[in-house]
Each structure stands twice: as structure tokens, then as C-alpha cells.
Design a protein around this motif. Structure first.
Motif, mmCIF file in Angstrom:
data_model
loop_
_atom_site.group_PDB
_atom_site.id
_atom_site.type_symbol
_atom_site.label_atom_id
_atom_site.label_comp_id
_atom_site.label_asym_id
_atom_site.label_seq_id
_atom_site.Cartn_x
_atom_site.Cartn_y
_atom_site.Cartn_z
ATOM 1 N N TYR A 1 1.431 -0.981 0.309
ATOM 2 C CA TYR A 1 0.152 0.311 -0.582
ATOM 3 C C TYR A 1 1.314 0.905 0.367
ATOM 4 O O TYR A 1 0.717 2.484 0.423
ATOM 5 C CB TYR A 1 -1.432 -0.580 1.034
ATOM 6 C CG TYR A 1 -0.178 0.148 2.445
ATOM 7 C CD1 TYR A 1 -1.150 -1.399 3.324
ATOM 8 C CD2 TYR A 1 -0.256 1.251 3.006
ATOM 9 C CE1 TYR A 1 -0.244 -1.171 4.519
ATOM 10 C CE2 TYR A 1 0.101 1.382 4.971
ATOM 11 C CZ TYR A 1 -0.134 0.274 4.870
ATOM 12 O OH TYR A 1 0.299 -0.357 6.592
ATOM 13 N N ARG B 1 -3.197 4.293 -4.540
ATOM 14 C CA ARG B 1 -3.590 4.311 -3.065
ATOM 15 C C ARG B 1 -5.063 3.312 -3.556
ATOM 16 O O ARG B 1 -5.590 2.788 -2.673
ATOM 17 C CB ARG B 1 -3.444 4.801 -2.071
ATOM 18 C CG ARG B 1 -1.542 4.701 -1.663
ATOM 19 C CD ARG B 1 -1.787 5.513 -1.087
ATOM 20 N NE ARG B 1 0.165 5.500 -0.440
ATOM 21 C CZ ARG B 1 0.872 6.892 -0.620
ATOM 22 N NH1 ARG B 1 0.035 7.670 -1.334
ATOM 23 N NH2 ARG B 1 1.798 6.952 -0.794
ATOM 24 N N ARG B 2 -5.531 4.326 -4.032
ATOM 25 C CA ARG B 2 -7.574 4.493 -4.128
ATOM 26 C C ARG B 2 -7.960 2.801 -5.021
ATOM 27 O O ARG B 2 -9.285 2.688 -4.437
ATOM 28 C CB ARG B 2 -7.879 5.616 -4.932
ATOM 29 C CG ARG B 2 -7.808 7.013 -4.695
ATOM 30 C CD ARG B 2 -8.255 7.583 -5.186
ATOM 31 N NE ARG B 2 -8.023 9.167 -5.257
ATOM 32 C CZ ARG B 2 -7.984 10.077 -5.339
ATOM 33 N NH1 ARG B 2 -8.832 10.327 -6.462
ATOM 34 N NH2 ARG B 2 -7.721 11.141 -4.731
ATOM 35 N N VAL C 1 -7.276 -0.800 2.497
ATOM 36 C CA VAL C 1 -6.722 -1.191 3.825
ATOM 37 C C VAL C 1 -7.239 -1.715 5.137
ATOM 38 O O VAL C 1 -7.877 -0.691 4.947
ATOM 39 C CB VAL C 1 -5.317 -0.523 4.147
ATOM 40 C CG1 VAL C 1 -4.146 -0.924 5.147
ATOM 41 C CG2 VAL C 1 -4.261 -0.736 2.828
ATOM 42 N N PHE D 1 -6.248 -1.958 8.904
ATOM 43 C CA PHE D 1 -4.753 -1.352 9.591
ATOM 44 C C PHE D 1 -4.933 -2.906 10.601
ATOM 45 O O PHE D 1 -6.344 -2.135 11.248
ATOM 46 C CB PHE D 1 -4.628 -0.548 9.761
ATOM 47 C CG PHE D 1 -4.339 0.579 8.732
ATOM 48 C CD1 PHE D 1 -3.137 0.073 8.542
ATOM 49 C CD2 PHE D 1 -5.530 1.836 8.220
ATOM 50 C CE1 PHE D 1 -2.813 1.514 7.571
ATOM 51 C CE2 PHE D 1 -4.472 2.514 7.152
ATOM 52 C CZ PHE D 1 -3.197 2.093 6.753
ATOM 53 N N ARG E 1 -6.933 2.811 12.771
ATOM 54 C CA ARG E 1 -6.470 3.980 12.085
ATOM 55 C C ARG E 1 -7.826 4.334 12.178
ATOM 56 O O ARG E 1 -7.726 5.560 10.029
ATOM 57 C CB ARG E 1 -5.541 3.784 10.963
ATOM 58 C CG ARG E 1 -4.110 3.200 11.564
ATOM 59 C CD ARG E 1 -3.004 3.252 11.251
ATOM 60 N NE ARG E 1 -2.131 2.971 11.847
ATOM 61 C CZ ARG E 1 -1.010 2.616 11.679
ATOM 62 N NH1 ARG E 1 -0.408 3.497 10.565
ATOM 63 N NH2 ARG E 1 -0.258 2.616 12.532
ATOM 64 N N LEU E 2 -9.104 4.804 12.470
ATOM 65 C CA LEU E 2 -10.138 5.983 12.334
ATOM 66 C C LEU E 2 -10.220 7.355 12.736
ATOM 67 O O LEU E 2 -9.270 7.173 13.216
ATOM 68 C CB LEU E 2 -10.951 4.623 13.035
ATOM 69 C CG LEU E 2 -11.501 3.511 12.567
ATOM 70 C CD1 LEU E 2 -12.144 2.867 13.626
ATOM 71 C CD2 LEU E 2 -12.028 3.349 11.121
ATOM 72 N N VAL F 1 -15.103 7.742 3.745
ATOM 73 C CA VAL F 1 -13.310 8.498 3.275
ATOM 74 C C VAL F 1 -12.953 8.235 2.283
ATOM 75 O O VAL F 1 -13.438 9.007 1.472
ATOM 76 C CB VAL F 1 -12.732 8.188 4.449
ATOM 77 C CG1 VAL F 1 -11.336 8.704 3.862
ATOM 78 C CG2 VAL F 1 -13.289 9.069 5.580
ATOM 79 N N PRO F 2 -13.387 7.045 1.636
ATOM 80 C CA PRO F 2 -12.204 6.505 0.783
ATOM 81 C C PRO F 2 -13.273 7.565 -0.586
ATOM 82 O O PRO F 2 -12.318 8.074 -1.640
ATOM 83 C CB PRO F 2 -11.899 5.384 0.605
ATOM 84 C CG PRO F 2 -12.203 4.899 1.922
ATOM 85 C CD PRO F 2 -13.454 5.253 2.501
ATOM 86 N N ARG G 1 -14.540 0.234 6.230
ATOM 87 C CA ARG G 1 -13.462 1.605 4.575
ATOM 88 C C ARG G 1 -13.205 0.722 4.162
ATOM 89 O O ARG G 1 -13.027 1.832 2.338
ATOM 90 C CB ARG G 1 -12.842 2.071 5.926
ATOM 91 C CG ARG G 1 -12.294 3.840 4.991
ATOM 92 C CD ARG G 1 -11.441 4.216 6.453
ATOM 93 N NE ARG G 1 -10.802 3.826 6.976
ATOM 94 C CZ ARG G 1 -9.387 4.106 7.671
ATOM 95 N NH1 ARG G 1 -9.989 5.301 8.056
ATOM 96 N NH2 ARG G 1 -8.160 3.832 8.072
#
Ligand SMILES: Nc1ncnc2c1ncn2[C@@H]1O[C@H](COP(=O)(O)OP(=O)(O)OP(=O)(O)O)[C@@H](O)[C@H]1O
Ligand SMILES: [Mg+2]
Lengths: 243, 268
Positions: free
Chosen positions: A65, A94-95, A99, A101, A105-106, A118-119, A166
Motif C-alpha cells: 500500500y 492507493r485508491r 487496507v 490496519f 487508524r480511524l 472516507v475513500p 472503510r
């Protein structure tokens, strides 16, 4: 909205979406964390990354990533040499990668719903276009009643499912998950596995780092087994392995 | 037996000779510098504070009888000073946000971070009185010169504090946003700013408190507001008026402190 110039098509010359050629990786001046990895993940494949703690599973995912760079060797994503990808096209690569994690990592200041979206927002989608989909996905992972909750108020397993939502919401070409069943009970673990298998059936290439032998066994999927930064086995789980 | 044991335990560990010599030189040096400065700083005048000089007595008498005839005027001038502090702080935040982000090790590359830090150091190290005098010359007497003095000096101070706040964020959310394909500005807007916003606001309020005191002093160099009235009254020996003005300042500054502290305690 900006079109993703690296969307699937032109760049996918061969069918390996991820290809490692003799790749090593190190953190700063430390000795190499990953050594001489050579393997490829065909489009639509499903693998687990296994190995003892500290073997380099998370580091391997980081390379894919684009959160770390090889110190040696060649890494191709979607047929493209990432070392030659200019900095400003990395976000577009990356889009295409979702991922999950190990530590989630929110974004603590936004609701579960907004976190899951978000994405899509980063990619420039309008809220009206995705409201329905995001709500359905959150319902599917069992967060229907927690959509408006902030991440700090979620239980560990709920955070994990939100992180998974996500990662998959943008229908990524590659899904990477780091210990995705580490914080959920057996039942939810199987549900998550089914979600990954379903995405895989729809064409997503899946790579999951895990300690969960049971999950690996149930899926019947092949493994990449790391020990001390080296790839010691790739393929179906060997007889009596890890037992 | 126990005596020896306890005294040994109580004794500080032996210090190396080099350290000991360093201490002697340091404290000895400080003592010598202080002794040499005794004359120039006129410390021998200390007893005059108490030996009933006429000035002191007159001063004291006037202070017990403050002259509030012009109270509405004083209050309006105090309000002007507070308005200076508000604009000075607001412009400072405007300066400090980009400086604070570009000066942070975890955001900007060293080639940008280093010059930005030097700019902040310079802004911080020049006293606002000096900047104020320069602006008085440049834009003339009045509040605007004071506002600019506060803005530049506070811009440097807040920039440094903002940078430190940015450097102490949790990088997890930023990496989470980056992995979704965010550009640098999106990473900052989504991952960094929400984390530092409460701390930044708190720092800005804190600086507003100290700027409302600093704005008073800036009146002395002609930047208008209550400070200038205070200075004029002092120069015309109108100590009763000075006393009234001082009271207005103390009350106003205290109110601002209380209000701002109440807001800050809710932020973090
Ligand atoms: N950011 C980092 N900086 C320096 N060293 C690191 C960093 N992250 C990991 N390492 C080191 O790299 C090695 C591999 O770590 P990695 O996190 O990839 O292992 P892992 O297989 O994911 O372990 P676990 O199963 O415990 O998650 C370890 O020795 C670790 O200490
Ligand atoms: Mg790991």
C-alpha cells in the motif's frame, strides 16, 4: 470528480496485480526486515500471509500500500513499477487498494458512517451518490445502530468491522487486511471471512496477514509463510502445519 | 553501625571533579556579574522606596482617591485596546497556521521546515514594542501599528506552539487517510487539523489573554487605547486618574482571563 488515471485497464499488462522481484526492505539503517522476496499475486487470487510475530507480515503489506519502499529489488503493482511512479500518482494507485490496519487508524472526530465513506469522498464522490451503499455496508457488518457513533465510543470488534467497511467500500482491486479477526469473536470472524471471499469472487485480489490458523484452515486458501523476513513457503497449507 | 549505613545512604552520590569546577565557575561568574552591575542598575537607591520620598507619598495618596469622572471614556479606550488584542491575535493565527504546519517535522521536508523555523524564531525574538515602533513610523500613530506588532510577534509564538502540537499528533489516522488515496492537503485537512484543533484554539485564547495586557503597554508608544491615556495621565502627573485607569485595566484583564480560562478548560 477527478477520473482515476490509473483505473484498471491500460496499465494491467500481465495478470499479476502484485509482483515482487527479489525485494528487500529495511527501516532506516536497521538490518533488512524483509529479504529477497520473489512472488506474484495473480488477479483475483486469495492468499494469507502467515508467520511468527515480527516475521515481517505488516511490513510486507506496507510495501504494497505504498507506505514503505523496497531497499532493493522491483515491486510492480498493476503491472507498473512503483519505483517509477511519480509522487503525485501514488494516491491514485492507493485508491485501488483497500487496507484494514492492525490498529484500525480511524478518524476519531467523525461518525462511523463518515469514516466508512472516507475513500469515496477522497475520490471526489458526492454524498448523495453513496449514502445508500455505505448504509447497507455498515448494516451488513453489524453496525446499523452505531452509524452515528464516534470511533472512540466503539468497542474493539466494532472498530475492526468499521475499518473493514472503510477498506472495502470503494470496491478496491486489492484488499489488504492485517489481523482482521484479531478483535472479534469466532462467529464474527467467520462472517468477515465470508465477506472477503465474496469480494474475492467479485474479482478483488485479497491478501490477509493473520495468526489465526483456524481462519486459514477454514478458508482452504494458500499461504505466504514468512520467517525472519524470508518467504519460506508459498502455496497450500502443508500437512500438519502450524498445528 | 546503623548510623554509618544511614549517613552513607543519605549522602548524595560523589560528583565528578569536572562537574564541581563547572558549578563553581558558573555560580562564581554569576555573582561577579551581579556585583559589577550593582552601580549601573542603581540598586543603592533601594532604601528610597521606603524613606518617604515626596513623590511616593503623593503617589500613594492619589491612588487611594481614584478619579472616575472620565470612566465611560476609560472604558471605551479599554474596549479599543481589547479590539486591538482581538485583531492582533486573529491575524497571528492566520500567520501561525501555515507556519506551524510547514515548520513541523512530520509534515514538511527539512528544506522547507528549516527556513520556516528561522522565520518564526525571528518573529518571536523581536519584542512587540520594537515592532510597534517600526509600524508607528511606517503607518503612523494609532491602533493599527499596535495590531501589526501583536500579529507578527504572536504569529511567531503561536507558529512554534502550533508546530509542536502537530509534531505530537498520532500518525495513525494520517496514515489511514493516506492509504485511502488522499493527497497531501487532504491528509492535512482530514488527518492532522482535527487532531490539533482543540490545542491550537486553546493556545490562541491563551495568547489573546496575554495580548490584551501587551496591547495596553503598546499604548505607551502611541498605539492608542487605554495605554496611551495612561501614559498621558502619568506625564501630566494626574495620579488620581492614573489610579482609575489602572483599576479599569486590572478589572478588564481579569475578566478576560477568567472567560478565556473557562473556555480553554472545556476544550482539552
Ligand atoms: N516502523 C518501524 N521502524 C523500525 N522497525 C520496525 C518498524 N515496524 C516494524 N519494525 C520491525 O520490523 C520487523 C517486522 O515487523 P512487522 O510489524 O512487519 O512484523 P509482523 O510479522 O507484522 O508482526 P506481528 O505479527 O507482531 O504483527 C520487526 O522486527 C519490527 O520490530
Ligand atoms: Mg503485524
Amino acid at each position: 470528480m477527478s477520473r482515476n488515471p490509473y483505473a484498471a485497464d491500460a496499465t494491467d499488462a500481465d495478470d499479476a496485480v502484485v509482483r515482487f522481484d527479489d525485494v528487500s526492505m529495511r527501516y532506516g539503517r536497521a538490518p533488512e526486515t524483509l529479504r529477497d522476496l520473489t512472488f506474484s499475486l495473480p488477479q483475483g487470487s486469495f492468499h494469507f500471509v502467515t508467520g511468527p510475530s515480527g516475521a515481517g507480515k505488516t511490513s510486507l503489506l506496507k510495501l504494497i500500500y505504498l507506505a514503505a519502499q523496497p531497499s532493493k529489488g522491483l515491486l510492480h503493482l498493476f503491472g507498473q513499477n512503483v519505483a517509477q511512479a511519480p509522487l503525485d500518482v501514488r494516491p491514485f494507485l492507493r485508491r485501488r487498494i483497500g487496507v484494514v490496519f492492525q490498529e484500525f487508524r480511524l478518524l476519531d472526530h467523525m461518525s462511523a458512517f463518515d469514516n466508512a465513506a472516507v475513500p469515496l469522498r477522497i475520490a471526489g464522490a458526492k454524498p448523495d451518490s453513496y449514502r445508500q451503499d455505505v448504509a447497507e455496508l455498515l448494516t451488513w457488518v453489524g453496525l446499523k445502530d452505531r452509524m452515528h457513533a464516534l470511533p472512540p465510543t466503539l468497542a474493539g470488534g466494532e472498530k475492526q468491522r468499521l475499518a473493514i467497511a472503510r477498506a472495502v467500500v470503494g470496491r478496491p482491486d486489492i484488499l489488504l487486511a492485517d489481523e482482521p479477526t484479531g478483535n472479534v469473536d469466532h462467529e464474527m470472524g467467520l462472517r468477515i471471512l465470508r465477506l472477503f471471499l465474496e469480494l474475492n469472487r467479485l474479482g478483488t485480489t485479497v491478501l490477509i496477514a493473520t495468526h489465526d490458523q483456524d481462519l486459514v484452515a477454514r478458508s482452504g486458501k494458500p499461504i505466504l509463510h514468512l520467517e525472519d523476513g524470508r518467504l519460506v513457503h508459498m502455496g497450500p497449507v502443508p500437512q500438519g502445519f502450524g498445528g | 553501625m546503623t548510623d554509618i549505613a544511614t549517613s552513607a545512604a543519605l549522602k548524595p552520590p560523589a560528583r565528578p571533579l569536572g562537574q564541581w569546577i563547572f558549578d563553581v565557575l558558573l555560580w562564581g561568574g554569576i555573582a561577579i556579574v551581579l556585583a559589577l552591575s550593582f552601580g549601573p542598575a542603581e540598586i543603592e537607591k533601594f532604601p528610597r522606596l521606603f524613606s518617604g520620598s515626596d513623590n511616593m507619598r503623593e503617589f500613594g495618596r492619589a491612588f487611594i482617591n481614584p478619579d472616575f469622572d472620565l470612566l465611560p471614556f476609560f472604558i471605551s479606550q479599554m474596549w479599543l485596546t481589547i479590539q486591538m488584542a482581538m485583531w492582533g491575535t486573529a491575524l497571528a493565527v492566520f500567520i501561525a497556521v501555515p507556519l506551524g504546519l510547514l515548520g513541523a517535522r512530520n509534515i514538511a521536508p527539512p528544506a522547507i521546515q528549516w527556513p520556516v523555523r528561522r522565520v518564526m524564531d525571528i518573529l518571536r525574538s523581536v519584542p512587540d514594542l520594537v515592532i510597534g515602533m517600526v509600524f508607528v513610523v511606517a503607518v503612523g500613530l494609532g491602533p493599527f501599528a499596535g495590531v501589526m506588532a501583536l500579529a507578527l510577534n504572536t504569529g511567531g509564538v503561536l507558529g512554534k506552539l502550533f508546530s509542536e502540537a502537530v509534531e505530537s499528533i498520532d500518525k495513525g489516522p494520517v496514515e489511514g487517510v493516506r492509504a485511502t488515496g488522499a493527497h497531501k492537503l487532504q491528509e492535512i485537512a482530514w488527518g492532522v487539523v482535527p487532531q490539533v484543533a482543540p490545542l491550537w484554539t486553546s493556545y490562541a485564547l491563551y495568547r489573546f489573554e496575554s495580548n490584551s495586557r501587551a496591547a495596553t503597554i503598546l499604548g505607551l508608544i502611541g498605539a492608542g487605547g487605554i495605554g496611551q491615556i495612561l501614559f498621558d495621565s502619568l506625564n501630566s502627573f494626574n495620579y488620581s486618574r492614573v489610579a482609575a485607569i489602572a483599576l479599569v485595566i486590572v478589572v478588564a484583564v481579569t475578566l478576560i482571563d477568567i472567560l478565556s480560562q473557562a473556555i480553554r478548560s472545556r476544550l482539552i
